[in-house]
Enzyme design. Structure first.
Site, mmCIF file in Angstrom:
data_model
loop_
_atom_site.group_PDB
_atom_site.id
_atom_site.type_symbol
_atom_site.label_atom_id
_atom_site.label_comp_id
_atom_site.label_asym_id
_atom_site.label_seq_id
_atom_site.Cartn_x
_atom_site.Cartn_y
_atom_site.Cartn_z
ATOM 1 N N ASP A 58 -71.567 25.882 54.958
ATOM 2 C CA ASP A 58 -71.214 26.235 53.588
ATOM 3 C C ASP A 58 -71.025 27.047 53.186
ATOM 4 O OD1 ASP A 58 -72.749 26.214 50.786
ATOM 5 O OD2 ASP A 58 -74.505 27.924 51.772
ATOM 6 N N LYS A 60 -69.154 26.462 50.193
ATOM 7 C CA LYS A 60 -68.665 25.679 48.430
ATOM 8 C C LYS A 60 -67.565 25.859 48.053
ATOM 9 C CE LYS A 60 -73.744 27.351 47.350
ATOM 10 N NZ LYS A 60 -73.737 28.287 48.741
ATOM 11 N N VAL A 61 -66.580 25.098 48.783
ATOM 12 C CA VAL A 61 -65.359 25.362 48.626
ATOM 13 C C VAL A 61 -64.337 24.913 47.335
ATOM 14 C CG1 VAL A 61 -62.899 23.906 50.059
ATOM 15 C CG2 VAL A 61 -65.072 24.444 51.405
ATOM 16 N N ASP A 63 -61.234 24.989 45.319
ATOM 17 C CA ASP A 63 -59.599 25.293 45.402
ATOM 18 C C ASP A 63 -58.956 24.612 45.129
ATOM 19 O OD1 ASP A 63 -57.366 27.603 45.277
ATOM 20 O OD2 ASP A 63 -58.303 28.618 46.564
ATOM 21 N N PRO A 65 -56.524 21.003 45.290
ATOM 22 C CA PRO A 65 -56.652 20.308 46.800
ATOM 23 C C PRO A 65 -56.151 20.579 48.195
ATOM 24 C CG PRO A 65 -55.805 18.804 44.253
ATOM 25 C CD PRO A 65 -55.996 20.809 43.881
ATOM 26 N N ASN A 66 -55.028 21.294 47.824
ATOM 27 C CA ASN A 66 -53.606 21.847 49.655
ATOM 28 C C ASN A 66 -54.716 22.188 49.769
ATOM 29 O OD1 ASN A 66 -51.621 21.659 50.743
ATOM 30 N ND2 ASN A 66 -51.660 23.906 50.196
ATOM 31 N N VAL A 170 -86.438 26.655 48.792
ATOM 32 C CA VAL A 170 -87.668 26.616 49.209
ATOM 33 C C VAL A 170 -88.344 28.089 49.437
ATOM 34 C CG1 VAL A 170 -89.922 26.274 50.933
ATOM 35 C CG2 VAL A 170 -88.106 24.019 49.097
ATOM 36 N N GLN A 173 -86.869 31.836 47.064
ATOM 37 C CA GLN A 173 -87.311 31.489 45.775
ATOM 38 C C GLN A 173 -87.714 30.429 44.956
ATOM 39 O OE1 GLN A 173 -82.632 30.398 44.980
ATOM 40 N NE2 GLN A 173 -82.041 30.322 47.381
ATOM 41 N N ARG A 191 -84.987 32.213 54.347
ATOM 42 C CA ARG A 191 -85.591 33.849 54.662
ATOM 43 C C ARG A 191 -86.999 33.428 54.717
ATOM 44 N NH1 ARG A 191 -83.768 36.253 48.906
ATOM 45 N NH2 ARG A 191 -83.801 34.495 49.227
HETATM 46 O O1 O7M Z 1 -84.627 29.903 51.426
HETATM 47 P P1 O7M Z 1 -82.894 31.134 50.916
HETATM 48 O O2 O7M Z 1 -83.522 31.732 50.012
HETATM 49 O O3 O7M Z 1 -83.585 32.191 51.939
HETATM 50 O O4 O7M Z 1 -81.436 30.647 50.939
HETATM 51 C C1 O7M Z 1 -81.464 29.422 50.771
HETATM 52 C C2 O7M Z 1 -79.800 29.595 50.989
HETATM 53 O O5 O7M Z 1 -79.441 27.832 50.698
HETATM 54 C C3 O7M Z 1 -78.670 30.414 50.860
HETATM 55 O O6 O7M Z 1 -78.028 29.881 51.601
HETATM 56 C C4 O7M Z 1 -78.281 30.195 50.043
HETATM 57 O O7 O7M Z 1 -76.892 30.510 49.551
HETATM 58 C C5 O7M Z 1 -78.322 28.429 49.097
HETATM 59 N N1 O7M Z 1 -78.241 27.751 48.252
HETATM 60 C C6 O7M Z 1 -79.705 28.234 47.375
HETATM 61 O O8 O7M Z 1 -79.954 29.187 47.408
HETATM 62 N N2 O7M Z 1 -78.795 28.012 46.568
HETATM 63 C C7 O7M Z 1 -77.492 26.862 45.560
HETATM 64 O O9 O7M Z 1 -78.075 26.683 44.445
HETATM 65 C C8 O7M Z 1 -77.083 26.294 46.750
HETATM 66 C C9 O7M Z 1 -76.984 26.687 48.230
HETATM 67 C C10 O7M Z 1 -76.670 26.324 49.205
HETATM 68 O O10 O7M Z 1 -76.792 26.375 50.017
HETATM 69 O O11 O7M Z 1 -75.363 25.233 48.553
HETATM 70 C C11 O7M Z 1 -75.066 24.389 49.219
#
Ligand code: O7M
Length: 211
Positions: A58, A60-61, A63, A65-66, A170, A173, A191
């Site tokens: 994760d 979340k790339v 940037d 394309p290269n 879930v 949050q 968490r």
């Molecule tokens: O269950 P949590 O809240 O402790 O963790 C949630 C994980 O999902 C945490 O690594 C966040 O960075 C990620 N995440 C989100 O909570 N919300 C998003 O919209 C997107 C992500 C995610 O995983 O994006 C790929």
């Protein structure tokens, strides 16, 4: 059946490995992001590989394309099975991540809408729908959509069809496990599991969605 994906956002290598190992029987994949990799280095992938679970990067790339290509090559060379990328940088950049993933027999997922309250400032309404369409056009394997807004998942499902939807948000949050599990292919939980007194018992409790 809905997958349970453990988000392993802990900073200590030993603790991360112990939690992953104890939860392994109850989960379908492990998502590793910046918190863990920046603390331990990419060698954490070797430590987790023995669990024989898919490892999702994760990062979340987001940037050009290269640079996306270079990042994704490093991700798959390190041993990850999938990568998560942003789509707002445009189709060319997102497609690069998908192509590198597929060249390595891996998967790539595009963030369509995020789960935190501030996400509605940008990633919402029409924008999330456009990002979901972009994910389909780029042949991504799926999208990320918010467990905190299940009604939005329904809208995005109409666009992506049977592509995977993985959903974080879930528990910690506020998203409801059972509501979301009915709508998506995988629920991402961090968490609520890794901060629990007994992470394995909590993972087992969450794993009811896998039946
Ligand atoms: O269950 P949590 O809240 O402790 O963790 C949630 C994980 O999902 C945490 O690594 C966040 O960075 C990620 N995440 C989100 O909570 N919300 C998003 O919209 C997107 C992500 C995610 O995983 O994006 C790929």
């Amino acid at each position: 059946m809905t997958e349970l994906i453990l988000s392993l956002d802990v900073l200590d290598r030993k603790r991360a490995c112990a939690i992953a190992e104890s939860c392994a029987p109850f989960i379908d994949a492990i998502k590793v992001g910046y918190p863990l990799v920046l603390s331990t280095g990419l060698t954490i992938v070797e430590d987790l590989a023995g669990l024989a679970l898919p490892l999702i990067a994760d990062f979340k790339v987001a940037d050009i394309p290269n640079t996306n290509r270079l990042i994704c090559e490093a991700v798959f060379s390190a041993g990850f099975d999938a990568v998560i990328a942003h789509g707002f940088v445009g189709a060319d950049a997102a497609r690069t991540c998908v192509e590198v993933a597929h060249n390595h027999s891996g998967a790539a997922y595009i963030v369509a809408e995020m789960s935190h309250p501030g996400a509605t400032e940008f990633f919402h309404d029409g924008v999330a729908e456009r990002l979901a369409r972009l994910a389909v056009a780029c042949r991504a394997d799926g999208i990320i959509a918010p467990a905190t807004r299940p009604e939005r998942i329904g809208r995005l499902r109409k666009i992506v069809g049977n592509k995977a939807i993985y959903s974080p948000g879930v528990g910690a949050q506020g998203g409801d496990l059972d509501t979301v599990a009915r709508l998506v292919d995988g629920v991402i939980v961090g968490r609520s599991i890794y901060e629990a007194e007994g992470p394995a018992a909590e993972a087992e409790r969450f794993s009811r969605i896998r039946r």
